[in-house]
Design an enzyme around this catalytic site. Structure first.
Site, mmCIF file in Angstrom:
data_model
loop_
_atom_site.group_PDB
_atom_site.id
_atom_site.type_symbol
_atom_site.label_atom_id
_atom_site.label_comp_id
_atom_site.label_asym_id
_atom_site.label_seq_id
_atom_site.Cartn_x
_atom_site.Cartn_y
_atom_site.Cartn_z
ATOM 1 C CB CYS A 8 -0.965 0.169 1.237
ATOM 2 S SG CYS A 8 -0.117 -0.113 2.815
ATOM 3 C CG ASN A 11 4.468 -1.698 5.341
ATOM 4 O OD1 ASN A 11 5.391 -1.832 5.675
ATOM 5 N ND2 ASN A 11 3.386 -2.642 5.333
ATOM 6 C CB CYS A 13 -3.661 1.527 6.850
ATOM 7 S SG CYS A 13 -3.767 3.082 8.158
ATOM 8 N NE ARG A 14 -4.582 1.370 1.692
ATOM 9 C CZ ARG A 14 -4.184 2.399 0.657
ATOM 10 N NH1 ARG A 14 -5.071 2.129 -0.333
ATOM 11 N NH2 ARG A 14 -3.379 2.942 0.408
ATOM 12 C CB SER A 15 0.413 -3.523 2.837
ATOM 13 O OG SER A 15 1.173 -2.507 3.574
ATOM 14 C CG ASP A 137 -5.625 5.622 2.279
ATOM 15 O OD1 ASP A 137 -5.511 5.160 3.374
ATOM 16 O OD2 ASP A 137 -4.512 6.367 1.997
HETATM 17 P P1 4NP Z 1 -1.684 2.688 3.957
HETATM 18 O O1 4NP Z 1 -2.507 3.986 4.651
HETATM 19 O O2 4NP Z 1 -1.332 3.145 2.627
HETATM 20 O O3 4NP Z 1 -2.926 1.850 4.109
HETATM 21 O O4 4NP Z 1 -0.656 2.298 5.243
HETATM 22 C C1 4NP Z 1 -1.664 5.215 4.679
HETATM 23 C C2 4NP Z 1 -0.984 5.620 5.806
HETATM 24 C C3 4NP Z 1 -0.493 6.881 5.522
HETATM 25 C C4 4NP Z 1 -0.721 7.868 4.723
HETATM 26 C C5 4NP Z 1 -1.663 7.548 3.752
HETATM 27 C C6 4NP Z 1 -2.174 6.010 3.760
HETATM 28 N N1 4NP Z 1 -0.074 9.233 5.018
HETATM 29 O O5 4NP Z 1 -0.636 9.978 3.941
HETATM 30 O O6 4NP Z 1 0.835 9.363 5.620
#
Ligand code: 4NP
Length: 172
Positions: A8, A11, A13-15, A137
């Site tokens: 993602c 790294n 939340c989703r992954s 997201d």
């Molecule tokens: P992820 O979520 O890609 O699922 O880990 C996010 C975590 C942080 C951010 C965006 C999405 N950010 O903008 O910091």
């Protein structure tokens, strides 16, 4: 051995959630010796951090343990992993751009391509002209976003194992 990397943006939340969901399915099917899983992010903002607290808490309530520290995708990942599963179309584009060669770029797929009967946010399937098959997201949203991530990635991960012919008791 099939090596699968979930990717993602951050790294956190989703992954890591997809990684934990897949690990549980691998255990449930007794495939620990056949499938290896890891996760990474295309971005570097959260490198070294533990998974997001909201993602971790939601996952815990659903029996999933998020662990590990965030890391950024590297060139070696394209060598090491057989399947590189992007959470959304933007992640997939970034990964294909980062891929060192055509063969590596060919390992990149959208995770939800593997979800049977996947529908987009407006409820349409691919056959009905549906749009993206993103895992949305959840970072800037409410707690229902984190619940939804677990539902989506679990269904898709079942599909991944099915598509690899990895049923319970399969040896590879
Ligand atoms: P992820 O979520 O890609 O699922 O880990 C996010 C975590 C942080 C951010 C965006 C999405 N950010 O903008 O910091």
């Amino acid at each position: 051995m099939t090596r699968i990397l979930f990717v993602c943006l951050g790294n956190i939340c989703r992954s890591p959630t997809a990684e934990a969901a897949m690990r549980r399915l691998v255990q449930a099917r007794g495939l620990q010796g056949s499938v290896e899983v890891d996760s990474a992010g295309t971005g570097n903002w959260h490198v070294g951090e533990s998974p997001d607290e909201r993602a971790t808490a939601t996952a815990r309530r659903r029996g999933l343990t998020l662990d590990g520290r965030a890391r950024q995708v590297s060139a070696e990942d394209f060598e090491r992993f057989d399947l590189i599963l992007a959470m959304d179309g933007s992640n997939a584009n970034d990964l294909r751009r980062l891929a060192p060669d055509e063969k590596s770029a060919g390992k990149v797929r959208l995770l939800r391509e593997f979800e049977p009967d996947a529908v987009d946010a407006s409820g349409r399937s691919e056959a009905e002209g549906g749009g993206d098959l993103d895992v949305p997201d959840p970072y800037f949203g409410g707690s229902d976003g984190f619940e939804r991530v677990i539902d989506l990635v679990t269904a898709a991960c079942e599909g991944v194992l099915d598509s690899l012919g990895l049923q319970a008791g399969t040896r590879r």
